[in-house]
Design an enzyme around this catalytic site. Structure first.
Site, PDB file in Angstrom:
ATOM      1  N   ARG A  24      12.488  64.988 -27.312  1.00  0.00           N
ATOM      2  CA  ARG A  24      12.625  63.577 -27.690  1.00  0.00           C
ATOM      3  C   ARG A  24      11.274  62.871 -27.811  1.00  0.00           C
ATOM      4  O   ARG A  24      11.173  61.663 -27.553  1.00  0.00           O
ATOM      5  CB  ARG A  24      13.533  62.812 -26.714  1.00  0.00           C
ATOM      6  CG  ARG A  24      14.977  63.310 -26.712  1.00  0.00           C
ATOM      7  CD  ARG A  24      15.879  62.417 -25.871  1.00  0.00           C
ATOM      8  NE  ARG A  24      17.181  63.026 -25.708  1.00  0.00           N
ATOM      9  CZ  ARG A  24      17.938  62.908 -24.628  1.00  0.00           C
ATOM     10  NH1 ARG A  24      17.509  62.192 -23.601  1.00  0.00           N
ATOM     11  NH2 ARG A  24      19.115  63.488 -24.568  1.00  0.00           N
ATOM     12  N   ARG A  28      12.435  56.227 -28.444  1.00  0.00           N
ATOM     13  CA  ARG A  28      12.379  54.781 -28.213  1.00  0.00           C
ATOM     14  C   ARG A  28      11.260  54.333 -27.288  1.00  0.00           C
ATOM     15  O   ARG A  28      10.978  53.139 -27.193  1.00  0.00           O
ATOM     16  CB  ARG A  28      13.735  54.308 -27.666  1.00  0.00           C
ATOM     17  CG  ARG A  28      14.837  54.291 -28.706  1.00  0.00           C
ATOM     18  CD  ARG A  28      16.177  53.895 -28.096  1.00  0.00           C
ATOM     19  NE  ARG A  28      16.702  54.965 -27.257  1.00  0.00           N
ATOM     20  CZ  ARG A  28      17.760  54.835 -26.467  1.00  0.00           C
ATOM     21  NH1 ARG A  28      18.367  53.654 -26.369  1.00  0.00           N
ATOM     22  NH2 ARG A  28      18.200  55.850 -25.759  1.00  0.00           N
ATOM     23  N   ARG A  37      12.832  52.605 -36.762  1.00  0.00           N
ATOM     24  CA  ARG A  37      14.292  52.592 -36.640  1.00  0.00           C
ATOM     25  C   ARG A  37      14.854  51.246 -37.090  1.00  0.00           C
ATOM     26  O   ARG A  37      15.908  51.200 -37.744  1.00  0.00           O
ATOM     27  CB  ARG A  37      14.719  52.888 -35.202  1.00  0.00           C
ATOM     28  CG  ARG A  37      16.228  52.802 -35.024  1.00  0.00           C
ATOM     29  CD  ARG A  37      16.726  53.431 -33.764  1.00  0.00           C
ATOM     30  NE  ARG A  37      18.140  53.172 -33.569  1.00  0.00           N
ATOM     31  CZ  ARG A  37      18.881  53.718 -32.628  1.00  0.00           C
ATOM     32  NH1 ARG A  37      18.348  54.583 -31.790  1.00  0.00           N
ATOM     33  NH2 ARG A  37      20.156  53.424 -32.507  1.00  0.00           N
ATOM     34  N   ASP A  74      19.959  65.003 -35.252  1.00  0.00           N
ATOM     35  CA  ASP A  74      20.875  64.912 -34.117  1.00  0.00           C
ATOM     36  C   ASP A  74      21.820  66.097 -34.160  1.00  0.00           C
ATOM     37  O   ASP A  74      22.202  66.552 -35.253  1.00  0.00           O
ATOM     38  CB  ASP A  74      21.667  63.603 -34.171  1.00  0.00           C
ATOM     39  CG  ASP A  74      22.433  63.345 -32.886  1.00  0.00           C
ATOM     40  OD1 ASP A  74      23.594  63.810 -32.781  1.00  0.00           O
ATOM     41  OD2 ASP A  74      21.892  62.707 -31.976  1.00  0.00           O
ATOM     42  N   TYR A 151      31.703  67.880 -27.681  1.00  0.00           N
ATOM     43  CA  TYR A 151      31.762  66.576 -28.348  1.00  0.00           C
ATOM     44  C   TYR A 151      32.893  66.534 -29.364  1.00  0.00           C
ATOM     45  O   TYR A 151      33.593  65.515 -29.495  1.00  0.00           O
ATOM     46  CB  TYR A 151      30.429  66.277 -29.043  1.00  0.00           C
ATOM     47  CG  TYR A 151      29.320  65.867 -28.117  1.00  0.00           C
ATOM     48  CD1 TYR A 151      29.188  64.549 -27.696  1.00  0.00           C
ATOM     49  CD2 TYR A 151      28.385  66.786 -27.665  1.00  0.00           C
ATOM     50  CE1 TYR A 151      28.157  64.164 -26.847  1.00  0.00           C
ATOM     51  CE2 TYR A 151      27.350  66.410 -26.819  1.00  0.00           C
ATOM     52  CZ  TYR A 151      27.246  65.102 -26.413  1.00  0.00           C
ATOM     53  OH  TYR A 151      26.229  64.721 -25.571  1.00  0.00           O
TER      54      TYR A 151
END
Length: 343
Positions: A24, A28, A37, A74, A151
């Site tokens: 990652r 952010r 973003r 992703d 998921y």
């Protein structure tokens, strides 16, 4: 023979200074990521806009000079390409239309029908292959089938992967059919990334730790072994990093059982144990606690140096034990890199 440090480590070469990148690392915690973003409008638009996805992939390379860049995407883009609905709820994470029946599995798109949806991802890889510094390795990735299946079955992330475990218990044939569909589609997806320019592949099995006994063999080991074998047959010499997160003692022997060139380690195992039990089979990656990217200071420096020392007898790629968190201090990343490279 390439002189890229990541590729040398993946060949088993012991280097005086381990190469480094972070899971990652495009994220952010970086103000430039947040700005890009915002320009994209939402997370999925960022993933599917090649110029912007390439830009956020390049940002941590420009700032820190990491030895590898990992494609910004992703793991849930593949289920979307297979035909499930995918959206993100603000503050709650991803949502998918659940697949829980044999009919639901049968309705998924075939492995050769995913590329139209995923074409922007391949374009991002092509941009990165052109624009990355010559010395920087480009890593492509996908979710491992077990984690992707959890998921798809639950329609969201769950704390214990309970819906997937229930489907195994109640209708193992349907679960196995879903795993098989994901596995074959993952081979095609990753092969296309490699053809676009990815030099290394990483398989993220974030929920491998909830599998026990035969289920770990059947759903964490066997599908990964199938993917790695297929990719290496098509792309001889391709290195693969596997990350069976929270596998515990199952980390030992995982490289031998799957054909992975490197095993990434989470923070639940010690570097000293992993050097004895895992690194004997080849390269390891990891495993600094991501919380130290928040707290920093002398503890960060000391722990970074301790991990480097622990793995100094074999091939090692320095990384975190999981992804860097949004609240991390960018200055602490620079401090970590300095501790690795200057000792």
């Amino acid at each position: 023979m390439t002189d890229k440090t990541i590729l040398r480590a993946l060949r088993g070469e012991v280097q005086p200074v381990p190469p480094v990148w972070m899971m990652r690392q495009a994220g952010r915690y970086l103000p430039e990521y947040r700005a890009t973003r915002a320009k994209a409008g939402d997370f999925l638009s960022l993933c599917y806009t090649p110029d912007l996805a390439a830009e956020v992939t390049l940002q941590p390379i420009r700032r820190y000079g990491f030895d590898a860049a990992i494609l910004f995407a992703d793991i849930l883009l593949l289920p979307q390409a297979l035909g499930t609905d995918l959206w993100f709820e603000t503050g709650e994470g991803p949502r998918l239309s659940p697949v829980t029946t044999a009919a639901g599995v049968a309705a998924l798109r075939g492995k050769d029908d995913i590329h139209d949806r995923l074409a922007p991802i391949y374009e991002t890889v092509k941009i990165l292959a052109r624009e990355l510094p010559r010395e920087t390795t480009l890593i492509g990735f996908a979710g491992a089938p077990w984690t992707v299946a959890t998921y798809m079955i639950a329609g969201r992330g769950t704390p214990d992967q309970g819906p997937a475990h229930r489907l195994i218990a109640e209708d193992r044939a349907t679960f196995e059919a879903l795993i098989a569909r994901i596995t074959e589609a993952t081979i095609e997806y990753l092969s296309a990334q490699i053809e676009a320019g990815a030099e290394v592949i990483k398989l993220f099995d974030s929920w491998a730790g909830s599998l026990k006994g035969q289920d770990f063999d059947d759903f964490a080991v066997a599908p990964v072994r199938r993917i790695i074998a297929a990719l290496k047959e098509r792309h001889p010499g391709l290195p693969v990093i596997a990350f069976p997160r929270e596998a515990g003692e199952n980390y030992a022997g995982f490289a031998r059982r799957t054909g992975a060139d490197c095993v990434a380690l989470d923070t639940s195992v010690s570097a000293d144990w992993a050097a004895r039990a895992v690194q004997i089979d080849g390269c390891v990656q990891g495993n600094l606690d991501p919380r130290l990217m928040v707290t920093g200071g002398s503890e960060l420096v000391a722990e970074t140096r301790r991990i480097v020392r622990a793995f100094s007898g074999g091939a090692h790629i320095f990384n975190l034990g999981h992804g860097i968190t949004p609240e991390a201090d960018p200055d602490n990343v620079a401090l970590m890199i300095e501790a690795i490279r200057q000792g």
